[in-house]
Design an enzyme around this catalytic site. Structure first.
Site, PDB file in Angstrom:
ATOM      1  N   GLU A   8      99.486 103.113  78.870  1.00 33.74           N
ATOM      2  CA  GLU A   8      99.090 104.296  78.327  1.00 33.74           C
ATOM      3  C   GLU A   8      99.892 105.393  78.080  1.00 33.74           C
ATOM      4  O   GLU A   8     100.125 105.945  79.154  1.00 33.74           O
ATOM      5  CB  GLU A   8      97.657 104.649  78.858  1.00 33.74           C
TER       6      GLU A   8
ATOM      7  N   ARG B 151      79.735 103.975  74.627  1.00 31.98           N
ATOM      8  CA  ARG B 151      78.758 102.852  73.821  1.00 31.98           C
ATOM      9  C   ARG B 151      77.769 102.471  74.855  1.00 31.98           C
ATOM     10  O   ARG B 151      76.855 101.889  74.655  1.00 31.98           O
ATOM     11  CB  ARG B 151      79.740 101.743  73.380  1.00 31.98           C
TER      12      ARG B 151
ATOM     13  N   CYS C 182      87.645 105.115  81.588  1.00 31.22           N
ATOM     14  CA  CYS C 182      89.313 105.079  81.690  1.00 31.22           C
ATOM     15  C   CYS C 182      89.980 106.109  81.212  1.00 31.22           C
ATOM     16  O   CYS C 182      90.776 106.779  81.811  1.00 31.22           O
ATOM     17  CB  CYS C 182      89.723 103.817  81.109  1.00 31.22           C
TER      18      CYS C 182
ATOM     19  N   HIS D 183      96.123  99.886  81.819  1.00 34.31           N
ATOM     20  CA  HIS D 183      95.220  98.691  81.282  1.00 34.31           C
ATOM     21  C   HIS D 183      95.438  97.515  81.681  1.00 34.31           C
ATOM     22  O   HIS D 183      96.632  96.997  81.498  1.00 34.31           O
ATOM     23  CB  HIS D 183      94.591  99.151  80.010  1.00 34.31           C
TER      24      HIS D 183
END
Lengths: 198, 198, 198, 198
Positions: free
Chosen positions: B78, B88, B141, B165
């Site tokens: 990342e 969500r 994350c 990840h």
């Protein structure tokens, strides 16, 4: 029981074929079954001739052929082979047949004799992703699956035979981020689980 | 050099989180670097508080956080964390913040200090698929990646930090044929290669 | 020339089936060919009986059946139908046959008589994505394709027949971001181009 | 209210860019809003200079920039632009900056001012697939989104601005079976629905 397990050699410029890498790492004995591993060339007709000779020599009860299915993410248990060669790339002998039947006198298709649903369950219980498939493609994988079925139909009536596709190895997709792969240890574990139900 | 490597615990009903499974299998010594592994809960804020305490206790030179990115097929390095929580699903404490900034006084985003392109090269050379990513999502994350950067900006100015990840484990996708996975051995191999360039 | 084009009705709780939506919008005349459109129910056996009656009534030269292939992104020209029903969900009459042959006396598979490569070229020239496929699945689509071929083999020897799968409509995937779709206008344009080469 | 909608021109050898194709087909009046369409070149910096001049000239209340996101299947409402250019291919002026900040004095990132969740709902209600996105990439699309935000932060404080990515057109993927597309009519319908909530 004797199981002949075949795995293709590398093709299309690849250094490895996960099929042979996995097949060559199978144990020679699995429960009461003896496993005979055989590398076959990624060549139309010739692959089939080599397996035919091995069937005559080894007299296996079961033939399981293994090939690479680049782009799939799970072990694929093939249900059916069709009487069609239609290659987009050349095989390892430079042949690329188009819209050709494999056997003029053969059936349009043959179903596998393997217990594919029990094999799928066994692979998943081993922690490895698995699926059934109704197309082995139209390249050398389908060709070999079809040819072994044709040999069964015409010569080796008690033989059971089938085909398992396995994904790319991780090392084959290092720089293709969207393309799935399966580690060699997982492929071997899954194949072993599948053979255990035979 | 001391590297603190964090891995999240299972969430959303899963039995395992590949992040912690991989992080807990890293070696404790890698060349001249000491690796300290730390499990963190998949909980907004609390994950950050635990890493903050570990930074104070361990005084690492580098913090590498690791999380699961279900659906991706490669290790993802990342590049950036953004100042936004928008969940969500609930975290492991039942929280699901919507459209909330993580730090009212924080920057809109922070870039990683890790040498992500060199890490990508190293992972690929180890035979494991790797990619750069410009989104760590908007769940825990990204939250943790952002919070560690905020801690760096406000307290630990010499710290380098980043986030990796990793895909699902094969056992998490046994019956989801189209969903890619990566074996634990591959994830460990890839993480180890990435840490080796620090 | 007369072409019978069939399209399935909605199933699995959907409001629409892109197959019938597209088929019902085809022109009635295309060059010198007359097109007869027919809605068929997504029901094993019954779909085949209805098409059989229509063949007797209309005496078409060609039958092209159209069905939905959720998840595919291009029009798919099916090359082969296999003698297998193995439903994961119930059809519109609540039937879900498992591992059943469609016709005990039928061939293992039948190839289409349609010029699928010429059709693929025509669809692409119309600006619509198209591919060949070697599996029509194991649900009602494959069933109907197989049954029409069986009817051809046993009754209507001069008939040409085949199957085209079309993707979801955009409205079916509004909240499924990763799932491809094809607009109805594109599907109609592609089907029209495909029929034009007959 | 005046809305400036920008669309990129074709790049990387393509004949069309779905962005400009869609933007140029928007109505000039939408409820009480006036829509001004503007083609911008797929060129770092120059695209931003052209939009800057247009903002000065037109004094819009809102700027919505539209670009192509090849491989995505839904309209993507971008939430954030980051201060990073890192091109894998050259832009239309032959430039391919690597690891460069866009504005040395700019923020690390800017969030959009557009009501992206309301826009997502509106697009879906129009029957077109839509999603939120937290990465506009690191090519010219992200660059322009960032630059307009930077112009807002430094010059046009009352401006609202944002970015919408749209998939390939069907004609761009005719022979790439696995790659999703969206018809131009759908893209126009979706953009129109999105603009209607402003």
């Amino acid at each position: 029981m004797k199981i002949l397990v075949t795995g293709f050699d590398p093709f299309a410029g690849a250094q490895q074929n996960p099929a042979w890498e996995a097949v060559s790492r199978l144990p020679q004995q699995l429960g009461r079954a003896t496993i005979v591993s055989l590398q076959v060339p990624t060549i139309f007709n010739r692959s089939a001739a080599i397996v035919h000779a091995a069937i005559q020599r080894e007299r296996p009860d079961v033939v399981v052929s293994v090939g690479q299915a680049g782009g799939r993410s799970a072990l694929s248990l093939e249900r059916v082979a069709i009487n069609l060669d239609d290659a987009r790339i050349a095989d390892n002998a430079g042949q690329a047949p188009h819209d050709q039947p494999i056997q003029l006198a053969g059936a349009t298709a043959y179903f596998t004799q393997l217990p594919v649903k029990a094999m799928r369950t066994a692979i998943r219980q081993a922690g490895v992703p698995a699926q059934l498939s109704t197309t082995a493609g139209i390249f050398v994988c389908n060709h070999l699956m079809y040819q072994v079925q044709y040999q069964r139909a015409t010569e080796f009536s008690t033989l059971k035979a089938g085909f398992i596709h396995i994904p790319y190895l991780p090392s084959q997709v290092v720089d293709r981020p969207g393309v799935p792969s399966l580690a060699l240890t997982e492929a071997v574990k899954g194949l072993t689980a599948a053979l255990s139900v035979l």
